[in-house]
Write a protein that holds these residues in place. Sequence first.
Motif, PDB file in Angstrom:
ATOM      1  N   ALA A   3       0.882  -1.169   0.000  1.00 21.79           N
ATOM      2  CA  ALA A   3       0.000   0.000   0.000  1.00 21.79           C
ATOM      3  C   ALA A   3       0.911   1.208   0.000  1.00 21.79           C
ATOM      4  O   ALA A   3       1.767   1.350   0.886  1.00 21.79           O
ATOM      5  N   ILE A   4       0.771   2.075  -1.005  1.00 20.97           N
ATOM      6  CA  ILE A   4       1.667   3.221  -1.164  1.00 20.97           C
ATOM      7  C   ILE A   4       0.846   4.500  -1.252  1.00 20.97           C
ATOM      8  O   ILE A   4      -0.050   4.620  -2.089  1.00 20.97           O
ATOM      9  N   CYS A   5       1.157   5.441  -0.382  1.00 20.20           N
ATOM     10  CA  CYS A   5       0.506   6.750  -0.381  1.00 20.20           C
ATOM     11  C   CYS A   5       1.617   7.784  -0.396  1.00 20.20           C
ATOM     12  O   CYS A   5       2.487   7.765   0.478  1.00 20.20           O
ATOM     13  N   GLU A   6       1.619   8.683  -1.367  1.00 20.54           N
ATOM     14  CA  GLU A   6       2.689   9.665  -1.426  1.00 20.54           C
ATOM     15  C   GLU A   6       2.251  10.954  -2.099  1.00 20.54           C
ATOM     16  O   GLU A   6       1.289  10.988  -2.860  1.00 20.54           O
ATOM     17  N   ARG A   7       2.976  12.005  -1.774  1.00 17.40           N
ATOM     18  CA  ARG A   7       2.805  13.277  -2.475  1.00 17.40           C
ATOM     19  C   ARG A   7       3.578  13.208  -3.786  1.00 17.40           C
ATOM     20  O   ARG A   7       4.700  12.692  -3.829  1.00 17.40           O
ATOM     21  N   ILE A   8       2.988  13.721  -4.837  1.00 13.83           N
ATOM     22  CA  ILE A   8       3.705  13.825  -6.102  1.00 13.83           C
ATOM     23  C   ILE A   8       3.500  15.232  -6.666  1.00 13.83           C
ATOM     24  O   ILE A   8       2.594  15.951  -6.240  1.00 13.83           O
ATOM     25  N   VAL A   9       4.335  15.590  -7.598  1.00 19.19           N
ATOM     26  CA  VAL A   9       4.196  16.863  -8.310  1.00 19.19           C
ATOM     27  C   VAL A   9       4.056  16.537  -9.786  1.00 19.19           C
ATOM     28  O   VAL A   9       4.891  15.830 -10.359  1.00 19.19           O
ATOM     29  N   THR A  10       3.001  17.012 -10.410  1.00 22.63           N
ATOM     30  CA  THR A  10       2.756  16.743 -11.820  1.00 22.63           C
ATOM     31  C   THR A  10       3.740  17.526 -12.691  1.00 22.63           C
ATOM     32  O   THR A  10       4.391  18.466 -12.223  1.00 22.63           O
ATOM     33  N   PRO A  11       3.868  17.150 -13.975  1.00 18.07           N
ATOM     34  CA  PRO A  11       4.739  17.911 -14.880  1.00 18.07           C
ATOM     35  C   PRO A  11       4.381  19.402 -14.942  1.00 18.07           C
ATOM     36  O   PRO A  11       5.228  20.231 -15.260  1.00 18.07           O
ATOM     37  N   LYS A  12       3.133  19.737 -14.617  1.00 18.89           N
ATOM     38  CA  LYS A  12       2.709  21.140 -14.621  1.00 18.89           C
ATOM     39  C   LYS A  12       2.925  21.817 -13.263  1.00 18.89           C
ATOM     40  O   LYS A  12       2.503  22.958 -13.058  1.00 18.89           O
ATOM     41  N   GLY A  13       3.572  21.102 -12.335  1.00 17.98           N
ATOM     42  CA  GLY A  13       3.891  21.696 -11.050  1.00 17.98           C
ATOM     43  C   GLY A  13       2.785  21.640 -10.021  1.00 17.98           C
ATOM     44  O   GLY A  13       2.867  22.293  -8.981  1.00 17.98           O
ATOM     45  N   LYS A  14       1.743  20.853 -10.270  1.00 21.69           N
ATOM     46  CA  LYS A  14       0.631  20.730  -9.327  1.00 21.69           C
ATOM     47  C   LYS A  14       0.907  19.627  -8.308  1.00 21.69           C
ATOM     48  O   LYS A  14       1.347  18.542  -8.676  1.00 21.69           O
ATOM     49  N   GLU A  15       0.660  19.924  -7.026  1.00 22.86           N
ATOM     50  CA  GLU A  15       0.830  18.903  -6.002  1.00 22.86           C
ATOM     51  C   GLU A  15      -0.400  17.997  -5.967  1.00 22.86           C
ATOM     52  O   GLU A  15      -1.537  18.466  -5.945  1.00 22.86           O
ATOM     53  N   ARG A  16      -0.155  16.708  -5.957  1.00 23.39           N
ATOM     54  CA  ARG A  16      -1.226  15.716  -5.954  1.00 23.39           C
ATOM     55  C   ARG A  16      -0.889  14.599  -4.968  1.00 23.39           C
ATOM     56  O   ARG A  16       0.222  14.525  -4.442  1.00 23.39           O
ATOM     57  N   ILE A  17      -1.870  13.713  -4.756  1.00 23.92           N
ATOM     58  CA  ILE A  17      -1.680  12.522  -3.930  1.00 23.92           C
ATOM     59  C   ILE A  17      -1.740  11.296  -4.825  1.00 23.92           C
ATOM     60  O   ILE A  17      -2.563  11.214  -5.736  1.00 23.92           O
TER      61      ILE A  17
END
Length: 433
Positions: free
Chosen positions: A250-264
Amino acid sequence: MTSKPIGVAVLGLGNVGSEVVRILTENAEDFEARIGAPLAIRGIAVRRVDGDRGVPAELLTDDPAELVGRDDVDIVVEVLGGIDIPRKLVLSALEKGKSVITANKALLAEYTGELADAAEKSRADLYFEAAVAGAIPVVRPLMQSLAGDRVNKVAGIVNGTTNFILSAMDETGADYAETLAEAGRLGYAEADPTADVEGYDAASKAAILASIAFHTRVTAGDVYREGISKITSDDLETAKSLDCTIKLLAICERIVTPKGKERISARVYPALVPLNHPLASVNGAFNAVVVEAEAAGRLMFYGQGAGGAPTASAVLGDLVMAARNKFYGGRGPLESKYAKLKVAPMGDILTRYYVSMQVADKPGVLATVAAEFSKRDVSISTVRQQGSGDGARLVVVTHLAADSALSDTVASLEQLDVVVHVASVLRLEGTTV
């Protein structure tokens, strides 16, 4: 002078409920000393009150709604399982200002927002340490100990049944069906193991962990999910040759999209894990959760992830906290949902793939296969060819790429004349290349 007892209603008398009642009864004086007031079990809700249940018959009732509504009940412990009936009972308790302790991950993963709102409105406590990883303290550290830190990733093995099956397959070389049957005989797998082996249980826990870690409401439906039923003994043998093992993560993490948006990202699937990763050595029915925070660094929580006594330990820890709040007039931590981050689709996540395929044993196969990866800008890390003739097999491990590109590549491989069959597709976690 003895303080007024704090009334407790227990909903459910299965493995966990029985242990909760037993430990409360046998250690009543200790609990009173820890809390400042005695705990009094006002009633225990069961489906049928007939037969010897190992508790005083006068405590048993088949009317949980009436028990929850009693004026002498201050705290409700819900260990029933299921969703619909527990939801009504827990909401009723919270709306009446009664504190609730629940071990029900499926309920929380679907209705955590509704329950949190009810608790906040009536100023009641809602505790659920036992809903994730049994006796392992994970929820409270995330909510309280790391409240001043920024959590970037939570990853772990949160289902004991699947970990037992994969560990046994790895150790014995037995196939999935044989090992699942053995897990059932030993009591690790339910008669219907679907919730465990198809990842639903782990997805519920991932939703809870993501909600807490990233201050955002995440439901089970937001979690990408795959199970372990397609894992073969060949996959585990190949994993060994790559200095890896296979775990349901089970993996939960913050990511940043190529457009610089923070997502989960919240996802559950079987993955290759390098043997030098801390989760690789977690075997049998044990659970482990690794938390990565900016200031604290990497933390690992390990222990019994299920079972009557371990889960009861977590329930009772919550019960002590709720009872102290009742006695001293305090409150537990409220839901934190200020971030309101969006959950990224699986296709946007950067992953690595392990692809095993049966191929034609003739010249040019490797070049043809490699071209499909190249078309989608997926870089290949390693290639291994095993066997010959009708048993020729090609194993490809990729570098990091968008999961959508990797998925499209696998789909295209299945259309190639030189590929007889794509046997296994797994992701590789615990590396950064």
